[in-house]
Design a protein around this motif. Structure first.
Motif, PDB file in Angstrom:
ATOM      1  N   VAL A 118       6.626  -1.337   9.666  1.00  0.00           N
ATOM      2  CA  VAL A 118       6.733  -2.189   8.476  1.00  0.00           C
ATOM      3  C   VAL A 118       5.341  -2.615   8.011  1.00  0.00           C
ATOM      4  CG1 VAL A 118       7.667  -4.339   7.566  1.00  0.00           C
ATOM      5  CG2 VAL A 118       9.016  -2.982   9.168  1.00  0.00           C
ATOM      6  N   LYS A 119       4.457  -2.929   8.969  1.00  0.00           N
ATOM      7  CA  LYS A 119       3.090  -3.300   8.607  1.00  0.00           C
ATOM      8  C   LYS A 119       2.386  -2.147   7.897  1.00  0.00           C
ATOM      9  CE  LYS A 119       2.133  -6.733  12.237  1.00  0.00           C
ATOM     10  NZ  LYS A 119       1.659  -7.827  11.395  1.00  0.00           N
ATOM     11  N   GLY A 120       2.599  -0.916   8.387  1.00  0.00           N
ATOM     12  CA  GLY A 120       1.981   0.248   7.749  1.00  0.00           C
ATOM     13  C   GLY A 120       2.419   0.392   6.308  1.00  0.00           C
ATOM     14  N   PHE A 121       3.715   0.175   6.057  1.00  0.00           N
ATOM     15  CA  PHE A 121       4.235   0.220   4.687  1.00  0.00           C
ATOM     16  C   PHE A 121       3.616  -0.894   3.845  1.00  0.00           C
ATOM     17  CE2 PHE A 121       7.367  -1.385   1.627  1.00  0.00           C
ATOM     18  CZ  PHE A 121       7.597  -0.242   0.860  1.00  0.00           C
ATOM     19  N   ALA A 122       3.547  -2.096   4.406  1.00  0.00           N
ATOM     20  CA  ALA A 122       3.039  -3.250   3.659  1.00  0.00           C
ATOM     21  C   ALA A 122       1.570  -3.074   3.295  1.00  0.00           C
ATOM     22  CB  ALA A 122       3.238  -4.523   4.479  1.00  0.00           C
ATOM     23  N   ILE A 123       0.771  -2.547   4.216  1.00  0.00           N
ATOM     24  CA  ILE A 123      -0.666  -2.390   3.956  1.00  0.00           C
ATOM     25  C   ILE A 123      -0.911  -1.437   2.796  1.00  0.00           C
ATOM     26  CG2 ILE A 123      -2.805  -1.429   4.896  1.00  0.00           C
ATOM     27  CD1 ILE A 123      -1.978  -2.594   7.606  1.00  0.00           C
ATOM     28  N   THR A 124      -0.270  -0.259   2.828  1.00  0.00           N
ATOM     29  CA  THR A 124      -0.488   0.699   1.736  1.00  0.00           C
ATOM     30  C   THR A 124       0.077   0.164   0.426  1.00  0.00           C
ATOM     31  OG1 THR A 124       1.546   1.861   2.403  1.00  0.00           O
ATOM     32  CG2 THR A 124      -0.537   2.725   3.223  1.00  0.00           C
ATOM     33  N   LEU A 125       1.180  -0.582   0.491  1.00  0.00           N
ATOM     34  CA  LEU A 125       1.747  -1.156  -0.733  1.00  0.00           C
ATOM     35  C   LEU A 125       0.789  -2.181  -1.337  1.00  0.00           C
ATOM     36  CD1 LEU A 125       4.136  -1.311  -2.671  1.00  0.00           C
ATOM     37  CD2 LEU A 125       5.176  -3.021  -1.162  1.00  0.00           C
ATOM     38  N   MET A 126       0.206  -3.047  -0.500  1.00  0.00           N
ATOM     39  CA  MET A 126      -0.740  -4.052  -0.999  1.00  0.00           C
ATOM     40  C   MET A 126      -1.963  -3.389  -1.623  1.00  0.00           C
ATOM     41  SD  MET A 126      -0.593  -6.795   2.141  1.00  0.00           S
ATOM     42  CE  MET A 126      -2.065  -7.631   1.567  1.00  0.00           C
ATOM     43  N   ILE A 127      -2.512  -2.411  -0.925  1.00  0.00           N
ATOM     44  CA  ILE A 127      -3.688  -1.718  -1.461  1.00  0.00           C
ATOM     45  C   ILE A 127      -3.332  -1.026  -2.769  1.00  0.00           C
ATOM     46  CG2 ILE A 127      -5.314   0.180  -1.056  1.00  0.00           C
ATOM     47  CD1 ILE A 127      -5.134  -0.491   1.933  1.00  0.00           C
ATOM     48  N   GLY A 128      -2.160  -0.382  -2.802  1.00  0.00           N
ATOM     49  CA  GLY A 128      -1.739   0.331  -4.007  1.00  0.00           C
ATOM     50  C   GLY A 128      -1.551  -0.589  -5.199  1.00  0.00           C
ATOM     51  N   ILE A 129      -1.012  -1.785  -4.952  1.00  0.00           N
ATOM     52  CA  ILE A 129      -0.817  -2.746  -6.048  1.00  0.00           C
ATOM     53  C   ILE A 129      -2.158  -3.149  -6.653  1.00  0.00           C
ATOM     54  CG2 ILE A 129      -0.092  -5.100  -6.581  1.00  0.00           C
ATOM     55  CD1 ILE A 129       2.151  -4.717  -4.519  1.00  0.00           C
ATOM     56  N   LEU A 130      -3.123  -3.461  -5.792  1.00  0.00           N
ATOM     57  CA  LEU A 130      -4.428  -3.905  -6.282  1.00  0.00           C
ATOM     58  C   LEU A 130      -5.164  -2.789  -7.017  1.00  0.00           C
ATOM     59  CD1 LEU A 130      -5.561  -5.992  -3.172  1.00  0.00           C
ATOM     60  CD2 LEU A 130      -4.623  -6.842  -5.326  1.00  0.00           C
ATOM     61  N   LEU A 149       3.342  -8.125  -4.664  1.00  0.00           N
ATOM     62  CA  LEU A 149       2.276  -8.378  -3.698  1.00  0.00           C
ATOM     63  C   LEU A 149       2.683  -9.475  -2.710  1.00  0.00           C
ATOM     64  CD1 LEU A 149      -0.647  -7.702  -2.891  1.00  0.00           C
ATOM     65  CD2 LEU A 149      -1.396  -9.518  -4.443  1.00  0.00           C
ATOM     66  N   ILE A 150       3.366 -10.501  -3.191  1.00  0.00           N
ATOM     67  CA  ILE A 150       3.843 -11.564  -2.300  1.00  0.00           C
ATOM     68  C   ILE A 150       4.825 -11.001  -1.274  1.00  0.00           C
ATOM     69  CG2 ILE A 150       5.220 -13.690  -2.209  1.00  0.00           C
ATOM     70  CD1 ILE A 150       4.013 -14.420  -4.940  1.00  0.00           C
ATOM     71  N   ALA A 151       5.722 -10.139  -1.734  1.00  0.00           N
ATOM     72  CA  ALA A 151       6.675  -9.523  -0.810  1.00  0.00           C
ATOM     73  C   ALA A 151       5.955  -8.679   0.238  1.00  0.00           C
ATOM     74  CB  ALA A 151       7.669  -8.661  -1.590  1.00  0.00           C
ATOM     75  N   ALA A 152       4.917  -7.953  -0.192  1.00  0.00           N
ATOM     76  CA  ALA A 152       4.158  -7.128   0.748  1.00  0.00           C
ATOM     77  C   ALA A 152       3.434  -7.993   1.777  1.00  0.00           C
ATOM     78  CB  ALA A 152       3.154  -6.262  -0.019  1.00  0.00           C
ATOM     79  N   ILE A 153       2.903  -9.129   1.350  1.00  0.00           N
ATOM     80  CA  ILE A 153       2.220 -10.039   2.275  1.00  0.00           C
ATOM     81  C   ILE A 153       3.195 -10.586   3.319  1.00  0.00           C
ATOM     82  CG2 ILE A 153       1.037 -12.271   2.455  1.00  0.00           C
ATOM     83  CD1 ILE A 153      -0.215 -11.674  -0.285  1.00  0.00           C
ATOM     84  N   VAL A 154       4.402 -10.916   2.880  1.00  0.00           N
ATOM     85  CA  VAL A 154       5.433 -11.394   3.815  1.00  0.00           C
ATOM     86  C   VAL A 154       5.771 -10.305   4.827  1.00  0.00           C
ATOM     87  CG1 VAL A 154       7.821 -12.164   4.024  1.00  0.00           C
ATOM     88  CG2 VAL A 154       6.383 -13.066   2.191  1.00  0.00           C
ATOM     89  N   LEU A 155       5.929  -9.062   4.348  1.00  0.00           N
ATOM     90  CA  LEU A 155       6.213  -7.947   5.265  1.00  0.00           C
ATOM     91  C   LEU A 155       5.080  -7.769   6.266  1.00  0.00           C
ATOM     92  CD1 LEU A 155       7.670  -5.226   2.850  1.00  0.00           C
ATOM     93  CD2 LEU A 155       8.915  -6.546   4.567  1.00  0.00           C
TER      94      LEU A 155
END
Length: 604
Positions: free
Chosen positions: A564-576, A550-556
């Motif tokens: 890259v933002k599109g990837f980070a947003i779905t990754l953050m949501i998916g983690i939670l 999640l920290i890595a996704a926030i940095v992205l």
């Protein structure tokens, strides 16, 4: 042991049903549609909607559905051919009264729309649409700031009764005084006006130069970018286009993406237009400092106007096209507080004197020199109206001298806001909906293959517990789609990649839990104790792994650009969501299936 309280089971059920409800609109897909907005920004009424439908129906085109949304009319059609024909019909009937955008609209039933539910939006790479890359003229932004310095310094010195002449040459403002006795006072006055400017004394004892510091230049450039982005968003809204993306790229460029729009005709004009107005007094003596001659547009006469700007386009908070008392096309202007105060003071002190409205526009022209085409930037300044001040007014008045179309266009631009600096198109692309659909098909095929592979593996390797994990995995996908829909976030191809990665990460948590349960059983723990210990002991490992990701996704998200933002947003949501489904969700199912009773063995 291993029993959730009734309220917690109910909470899990409510969360699941809520996720299903918000994800539901994504099942219906999209169809070609027209989005119709009033050109002057007025809300579209039910009566107007009925007129639009009747117009296209009389042309033999029946909308699949029609309704009002966000003060605009939406007409859905079954084929792109019907969409295009209906758009042409409305344009022929209403001309420039309407903004008609070709787009894609979700094929939602009326009951889903009545709940206010919407599907997640699709990015340009999935939906098709228009991509425009604009470059901001930073030199003009700096020059505009220096011109304001020039006028401000002159006004301050005149109010202090210090005789002076303020000149602007390139990036340097030069202040020349009539006497050396005023040097110190003038210098302090300018320093008080802006402590950040760099002041260099002249050798004659009665002049000095003023330059902007590097920090001021950077601040002005950032302001120009941010102001232009805000203005461009407002202008796109004026076009009646939904889901626009306007974001900064690099130091001096702005990206505009309009998913679902296939008609770029009106877009180029409205994005790059830099039309604005300035109000200046006519210099009847012809010898006031800084006065110069401006040409007149059409039948309007050329005039010598004073240097001081009474009010300008960036101080206009509202503008609407209409007609004057004489029946001429006019633009009704409302100024902000600062502009209104200057207009009040000017009209009060200059009754029966003429004031002109100067129309300013930047544009690009292509010329041929030495057999090669060159693009140059041309600034046009023309007087569109000169009127005698007959009364005192403040922040509300009219400007005339335009035809109806020009009045409508100018009102729209002024209402959307003035650009802080001119912008010029560097690149544009139109991505067809066919390519977008192909990207969607490929992306979802990747999700399906990855999802099915994980489901089969878990069911074979962990048996009943594997099937429980599969239910949680499916729920996780539902929650990701639901959250994207709730937030109004756009799904892009990189976003699909983030979902595929999340599918793999979501099952990792269950693998850790199930392996812990196996270890506990192998160590001789009773089944109920093994389940309890498996979830408890795996929790810290699951939390550590997901928090670091999640920290890595926030940095992205913080430092990345669009894809890259599109990837980070779905990754953050998916983690939670995977944390919830893998820990709370599966535990609830396991508790219902095995908890609270004696069991000799568990199928894991």
């Amino acid at each position: 042991m291993n029993k959730y309280p009734a309220w917690l089971n109910a909470l899990v059920l409510v969360v699941l049903l809520t996720g299903i409800l918000f994800a539901l609109p994504n099942l219906y897909g999209s169809v070609p549609a027209l989005q119709v907005a009033d050109r002057l920004g007025e809300p579209v009424s039910e009566t107007q909607l009925s007129e639009f439908v009747a117009t296209v129906s009389n042309a033999g085109i029946e909308p699949e559905a029609y309704f009002l949304k966000d003060d605009r009319a939406v007409l859905r059609f079954l084929t792109p051919e019907e969409q295009t024909a209906a758009g042409n019909t409305l344009r022929d009937r209403y001309g420039r009264e309407l903004n008609i955008a070709l787009t894609l609209a979700p094929k939602l039933p009326a009951w889903v729309r009545s709940l206010g539910l919407n599907p997640m939006s699709l990015g340009l790479d999935l939906r098709g649409g228009i991509y425009v890359l604009l470059e901001v003229d930073m030199d003009s932004a700096i020059q505009k700031r220096l011109e304001s310095y020039q006028q401000d310094f002159n006004d301050r010195l005149r109010q202090a009764r210090i005789r002076n002449r303020v000149d602007l040459d390139n990036s340097i403002v030069t202040v020349r005084l009539a006497s050396t006795d005023d040097f110190t006072a003038a210098r302090e006055l300018i320093r008080d006006a802006d402590p950040q400017v760099l002041i260099t004394d002249g050798t004659d004892g009665k002049s000095f130069t003023v330059r902007m510091s590097e920090e001021q230049i950077r601040e002005r450039q950032n302001f120009a970018i941010e102001q232009n982005m805000t203005t461009l968003r407002n202008r796109v809204d004026e076009l009646g286009v939904a889901e626009p993306l306007v974001q900064r790229q690099g130091v001096d460029r702005i990206v505009v993406q309009l998913p679902g729009v296939q008609d770029p005709t009106e877009l180029d004009k409205i994005l790059t237009a830099t039309a604005t107005v300035e109000f200046r007094l006519v210099d009847q003596s012809g010898n006031a400092p800084g006065s110069r001659r401006y040409p007149g547009r059409g039948v309007e006469q050329a005039q010598v106007l004073k240097r001081e700007v009474i009010a300008s386009g960036d101080e206009i908070i509202n503008a609407s096209a209409g007609f004057s008392a004489e029946g001429q096309p006019a633009v009704d202007i409302t100024l902000d507080a600062a502009g209104g105060e200057r207009m009040l003071a000017t009209t009060r002190d200059n009754l029966n004197k003429p004031m002109s409205t100067v129309f300013i526009e930047w544009r690009e022209e292509t010329v041929t020199r030495g057999g090669q085409e060159e693009t140059r930037r041309v600034k046009t300044e023309e007087i569109i109206n000169t009127a005698t001040i007959r009364g005192v007014f403040k922040n509300r008045f009219q400007i005339t001298g335009l035809n109806p179309i020009e009045a409508s266009d100018l009102a729209k631009l002024l209402r959307a806001g003035a650009l802080a600096a001119p912008v010029y198109k560097v690149d544009d692309r139109t991505i067809g909906p066919t390519l977008g659909q192909d990207n969607i098909d490929r992306g979802f095929r990747a999700i399906q293959i990855g999802f099915l592979a994980v489901i089969v593996f878990m069911a074979i390797y962990y048996r009943v517990f594997g099937l429980i994990a599969d239910v949680a995995l499916f729920s996780n996908l539902v929650f990701i789609v639901a959250v994207l829909s709730m937030l109004g976030a756009s799904l892009t191809l990189p976003g699909i990649a983030g979902i595929v990665l999340t599918v793999g990460m979501a099952v990792d948590a269950n693998v850790l839990i199930f392996e812990r349960i196996r270890e506990e059983l192998a160590a001789g723990s009773p089944p109920q104790q093994a389940i309890h210990s498996g979830y408890d002991k795996a929790l810290s490992s699951i939390a550590d792994a997901n928090i670091t990701t999640l920290i890595a996704a926030i940095v992205l998200l913080g430092f990345g650009t669009g894809p890259v933002k599109g990837f980070a947003i779905t990754l953050m949501i998916g983690i939670l969501t995977s944390m919830f489904t893998a820990i709370v969700g599966t535990r609830a199912i396991v508790n219902l299936a095995f908890g609270g009773r004696k069991i000799k063995d568990i199928p894991v």
